[in-house]
Design an enzyme around this catalytic site. Structure first.
Site, PDB file in Angstrom:
ATOM      1  N   SER A 167       0.802  -1.225   0.000  1.00 15.44           N
ATOM      2  CA  SER A 167       0.000   0.000   0.000  1.00 15.44           C
ATOM      3  C   SER A 167       0.836   1.277   0.000  1.00 15.44           C
ATOM      4  CB  SER A 167      -0.931   0.014   1.224  1.00 15.44           C
ATOM      5  OG  SER A 167      -0.164   0.055   2.413  1.00 15.44           O
ATOM      6  N   ASP A 168       2.117   1.161   0.362  1.00 20.78           N
ATOM      7  CA  ASP A 168       2.958   2.356   0.447  1.00 20.78           C
ATOM      8  C   ASP A 168       4.350   2.062  -0.116  1.00 20.78           C
ATOM      9  OD1 ASP A 168       3.637   4.971   1.012  1.00 20.78           O
ATOM     10  OD2 ASP A 168       4.144   4.567   3.104  1.00 20.78           O
ATOM     11  N   LEU A 169       4.391   1.588  -1.351  1.00 23.28           N
ATOM     12  CA  LEU A 169       5.679   1.257  -1.972  1.00 23.28           C
ATOM     13  C   LEU A 169       6.420   2.554  -2.300  1.00 23.28           C
ATOM     14  CD1 LEU A 169       7.260  -1.293  -2.882  1.00 23.28           C
ATOM     15  CD2 LEU A 169       6.412  -0.841  -5.194  1.00 23.28           C
ATOM     16  N   ASN A 173      10.837   2.301   1.927  1.00 27.46           N
ATOM     17  CA  ASN A 173      10.459   0.933   2.296  1.00 27.46           C
ATOM     18  C   ASN A 173      11.187  -0.141   1.482  1.00 27.46           C
ATOM     19  OD1 ASN A 173       8.712   1.852   4.257  1.00 27.46           O
ATOM     20  ND2 ASN A 173       6.967   1.966   2.869  1.00 27.46           N
TER      21      ASN A 173
END
Length: 239
Positions: A167-169, A173
């Site tokens: 969801s938050d690439l 990360n």
């Protein structure tokens, strides 16, 4: 082996090969400070604590609300069954991904804590990946080689082939360790999906994050025309 401990107000899931006994203290920075076990912290929207536990390093993260709501309600989420809570869902997803051999951190423990009548708070502990540095910090220091970009691209493709939507690439990360292996971290709100265009959206999100940091940072060793094709080469070749 995954175990669960439940009381009237709290549910904790944990890996009993890593943790012998669990309690609320595991998720308390103050407890670890008393033990003189906090090796450092990182701040962003929230503070993440690095804990030295014997010969292992752990990362303790408390879940916070984002956006406008987060300015009013920092860390309470609408009550739901413990198994569907943010921390325990992330823990269970990481267990599945580790079983598939994907390059993600090992989950240690996660907690669901009731807060009032209608809400809960959540925390998770994962193992530190030895020698790993996120791509954002690396690019603040130096240019990544073509091989490194291809390695990162291959790791993202490996995740997508397992049908995992991140969801938050973003460049914070994605990590590279000191052996040149790529890792992917922070699986809050991530899930396994049916094949679809979400993979393209994931890649577009990552590209936006690199562009944003390039505009924001005075020193950021990323050049789209040079580096993105190498990332995509690694992504496409892995398939």
């Amino acid at each position: 082996m995954i175990e669960q401990q439940t009381s009237a107000s709290e549910t904790i899931v944990y890996d009993d090969t890593v943790v012998d006994e669990v309690s609320s203290a595991l998720f308390s920075p103050a407890y670890w400070q008393q033990q003189k076990a906090i090796a450092g912290n990182a701040t962003g929207r929230s503070t993440v604590y690095f804990i030295q536990q014997g010969d292992r390093g752990w990362v303790l993260r408390h879940y916070y609300r984002g956006g406008f709501i987060g300015k009013i309600n920092h860390d309470r989420f609408l009550r739901e069954p413990a198994a569907q809570s943010r921390a325990i869902q992330e823990f269970n997803l990481l267990v599945k991904l580790r079983d598939k051999g994907l390059p993600v951190p090992k989950p240690v423990a996660a907690r669901y804590l009731r807060a009032g009548w209608f809400s809960y708070r959540a925390d998770i502990i994962v193992e530190v990946i030895p020698g790993a540095v996120d791509v954002y910090r690396l690019l603040k220091q130096r240019q990544l080689s073509a091989e490194e970009w291809q390695t990162v691209g291959a790791a993202v493709r490996q995740l997508h082939q397992a049908q995992v939507f991140h969801s938050d690439l973003n460049c914070h990360n994605l990590m590279l360790d000191d052996h040149g292996k790529a890792w992917i971290v922070d699986f809050d709100k991530c899930k396994i999906c049916e094949p679809g265009d979400w993979t393209k959206d994931n890649l577009a999100r990552l590209l936006r994050s690199l562009r944003k940091e390039k505009q924001r940072e005075e020193t950021f060793h990323w050049k789209q025309s040079r580096d993105w094709p190498e990332f995509m080469t690694g992504y496409q070749q892995h398939g």
